[in-house]
Motif scaffolding. Structure first.
Motif, PDB file in Angstrom:
ATOM      1  N   GLU A   1       0.834  -1.208   0.000  1.00 22.86           N
ATOM      2  CA  GLU A   1       0.000   0.000   0.000  1.00 22.86           C
ATOM      3  C   GLU A   1       0.868   1.256   0.000  1.00 22.86           C
ATOM      4  N   GLY A   2       0.582   2.169  -0.944  1.00 22.80           N
ATOM      5  CA  GLY A   2       1.307   3.432  -0.995  1.00 22.80           C
ATOM      6  C   GLY A   2       2.541   3.429  -1.874  1.00 22.80           C
ATOM      7  N   TYR A   3       2.859   2.308  -2.477  1.00 20.92           N
ATOM      8  CA  TYR A   3       4.037   2.225  -3.342  1.00 20.92           C
ATOM      9  C   TYR A   3       3.614   2.065  -4.804  1.00 20.92           C
ATOM     10  N   TYR A   4       4.143   2.899  -5.672  1.00 20.89           N
ATOM     11  CA  TYR A   4       3.947   2.805  -7.129  1.00 20.89           C
ATOM     12  C   TYR A   4       2.474   2.652  -7.518  1.00 20.89           C
ATOM     13  N   SER A   5       1.621   3.410  -6.898  1.00 21.01           N
ATOM     14  CA  SER A   5       0.182   3.415  -7.222  1.00 21.01           C
ATOM     15  C   SER A   5      -0.447   2.032  -7.107  1.00 21.01           C
ATOM     16  N   TYR A   6      -0.002   1.266  -6.138  1.00 26.71           N
ATOM     17  CA  TYR A   6      -0.530  -0.083  -5.928  1.00 26.71           C
ATOM     18  C   TYR A   6      -2.056  -0.053  -5.845  1.00 26.71           C
ATOM     19  N   ASN A   7      -2.685  -1.014  -6.569  1.00 26.49           N
ATOM     20  CA  ASN A   7      -4.151  -1.088  -6.535  1.00 26.49           C
ATOM     21  C   ASN A   7      -4.677  -2.508  -6.360  1.00 26.49           C
ATOM     22  N   GLY A   8      -3.760  -3.496  -6.329  1.00 26.95           N
ATOM     23  CA  GLY A   8      -4.185  -4.876  -6.134  1.00 26.95           C
ATOM     24  C   GLY A   8      -4.820  -5.503  -7.363  1.00 26.95           C
ATOM     25  N   LYS A   9      -4.812  -4.770  -8.502  1.00 30.72           N
ATOM     26  CA  LYS A   9      -5.407  -5.301  -9.734  1.00 30.72           C
ATOM     27  C   LYS A   9      -4.331  -5.500 -10.800  1.00 30.72           C
TER      28      LYS A   9
END
Length: 555
Positions: A261-269
């Motif tokens: 979370e919070g790294y390189y626009s992480y979105n889990g997708k």
């Protein structure tokens, strides 16, 4: 022995060229012969060799030596050997004194040998004056509870538990999660064999079916008391309290992956972590044709300066698995440095390159920038930015210390290093021991480790633990602190300062007492006592002052 004439033997070591190549050892030996109480002095090439040890034994008997000094290297490595040699010759081992003229002299003064030689004379003279006041001490014997406590049910903890159980010892294995297995349960395959991680989980059956091992799942440690050979641990399981007695404790609590979370626009997708990729690969759910992996995310920076050790090989493994399932896929690894230690891992890296995986080095001051459908990264070799299209970005996150490591460390009275991992007693000499006797560490609780390292470390921890569990009685050091009750006023300053929690308050006498089994004789309490009520045996005030005064200090 108070009225016996003091007869000191001084043995000066050349330590090959470490000492003899810099200091004038024959000159130092002749000087030692002139010192008070010295009836014998000699030098040899290696005092720690059998020839050198035999010389010590023979001269103790020939000259009736009742004090022995060896001037050589570090007491940390060789003092036990020389003490044992004195004991074999009939001399109390605490009538031995070691003077370090290598680490503290010859190595320091390599470019000024004459001054180093004079310093060696000073150090030996100080050792002689202290040795003249040494007193015989006896080691303390404690009984051993022949069972082990292993904290953590991952691969390290389970392997350590099996090792000890197979040697006939009772083992209590504590795991805070509902299942054994640790992080291996989250893995798809293991490197470098690319074997299914589920095969490694077969060890859980061996553990749970072993009659010597009692497993406590969903268990939380509430308290740990005791000392080597006699630890008492209280755990909470299903709201029930259970007390466990053990002779040793092995810490195998593992580590946790850093949240992306919070790294390189992480979105889990389309921007996920390597652990999430493991899950997708396990379910055969990777459909992307353009995959980019970014290394060293969240580590090797100001917040976490360390390398997580396992990320490079994990990325190589998953990249090759993607290529195996989809040979037309474009897989790129954007890295700062690639760590593939040893010939096996280096061959694994070369295999990844042969499969067509693209490796692009980035600079920490110019990290990759993620756009809507492509990533931009500055290439140092081309000296300009390049753009790479992606369907999926995978972030390689480091392992970090568990949130409860500090709580457990305080219960065990063991240290953590700056990143929150457990700190061993000595990186080379005692890599799986803590400074506190009877407690050991292995696996990623100690530092991020891959599976092979976890297994080897847990083997080592079990082996070290066996040296205690295999005995009915254990001898611990006699050089400990002692309280003079007539001088003690119960101010508790020593209790607050003791790094081993070896001192407690006796409410009946309003004085403090020392648990000599736990005490390491470090001297912190003796140096801080405002009423000089504490004596550190083998390092008494008179012994230390005699060395200081003969050097030139004042009483």
């Amino acid at each position: 022995m108070v009225d016996e004439e003091v007869k000191i033997g001084v043995f000066i070591c050349h330590c090959g060229t470490n000492i003899g190549g810099i200091l004038d050892v024959p000159n130092i030996t002749e000087y030692a012969k002139t010192l008070p109480h010295v009836v014998y002095a000699a030098d040899n090439l290696y005092t720690c060799s059998e020839v050198g040890l035999t010389q010590i034994r023979e001269n103790i008997k020939e000259h009736n030596l009742n004090r022995v000094i060896v001037a050589s290297c570090s007491p940390r490595t060789h003092e036990p050997l020389f003490r044992a040699t004195c004991f074999e010759a009939g001399l109390n081992p605490y009538l031995f004194e070691m003077v370090n003229i290598r680490d503290q002299d010859s190595w320091v003064h390599m470019k000024e040998p004459e001054r180093g030689t004079e310093k060696a004379k000073d150090l030996i003279r100080m050792g002689v004056y202290k040795a003249a006041l040494l007193e015989p001490l006896e080691k303390i014997k404690v009984s051993i509870i022949p069972s082990a406590l292993v904290i953590g049910g991952g691969i390290s903890g389970m392997n350590a538990a099996l090792n000890l159980a197979n040697r006939g010892f009772e083992v209590n294995l504590i795991e805070k999660e509902p299942h054994l297995g640790g992080l291996i349960r989250s893995l798809n395959k293991t490197y470098p064999t690319n074997e299914d991680a589920s095969k490694l989980l077969e060890i859980t059956n061996l553990v749970e079916e072993n009659k010597k091992i009692k497993v406590f799942k969903s268990a939380i440690i509430e308290n740990i008391d005791g000392f080597v050979g006699n630890y008492k641990t209280t755990i909470v399981q299903n709201e029930n309290l259970t007390k466990i007695e053990s002779g040793i404790i092995i810490v195998a609590t593992g580590a946790s992956p850093l949240s992306p979370e919070g790294y390189y626009s992480y979105n889990g997708k389309d921007i996920i972590s390597q652990m999430e990729l493991e899950h997708l690969l396990k379910n055969n759910s990777v459909y992307a044709n353009n995959v980019i992996m970014i290394q060293c995310v969240g580590c090797r920076n100001e917040e976490r300066k360390y390398c997580s050790n396992i990320c490079c090989m994990g990325a190589l493994k998953n990249a090759m698995l993607i290529k195996e399932k989809n040979p037309d896929a474009h897989v790129s690894i954007i890295f700062r440095d690639i760590q593939t230690k040893g010939t096996t891992y280096e061959a694994y890296y070369r295999k990844a390159r042969e499969k067509g995986i693209l490796f692009i080095k980035y600079l920490p001051e110019k990290p990759p920038v993620i756009k809507k459908d492509h990533i931009q990264v500055y290439n140092e070799f081309l000296n300009h930015e390049i753009s790479i299209s992606y369907d999926l970005i995978v972030l390689s996150m480091p392992l970090i210390a568990n949130d409860d490591s500090e709580t457990l460390a305080k219960m065990l009275k063991v240290p953590l290093e700056v990143n929150g991992f457990f700190l061993e007693a000595h990186v080379k000499l005692r890599p799986v021991d803590f400074a506190t006797d009877g407690i050991y560490v292995c696996g990623s609780a100690h530092w991020p480790a891959d599976i092979s390292e976890c297994i080897s470390q847990s083997n080592a921890a079990a082996s070290r633990a066996s040296t205690i569990l295999s005995k009915d009685m254990l001898e611990v050091e006699g050089s400990t602190a002692e309280i003079n009750e007539d001088l003690c006023v119960g101010c508790e300053a020593c209790i607050k300062l003791c790094p081993y929690s070896a001192i407690s308050k006796d409410e009946e006498t309003d004085t403090v007492i020392v648990n000599k089994v736990i005490c390491k004789g470090c001297g912190v309490c003796g140096a801080s006592c405002p009423h000089q009520a504490i004596t550190i045996h083998h390092f008494t005030g008179d012994q230390i002052l005699s060395a200081i005064v003969t050097y030139g200090g004042e009483e």
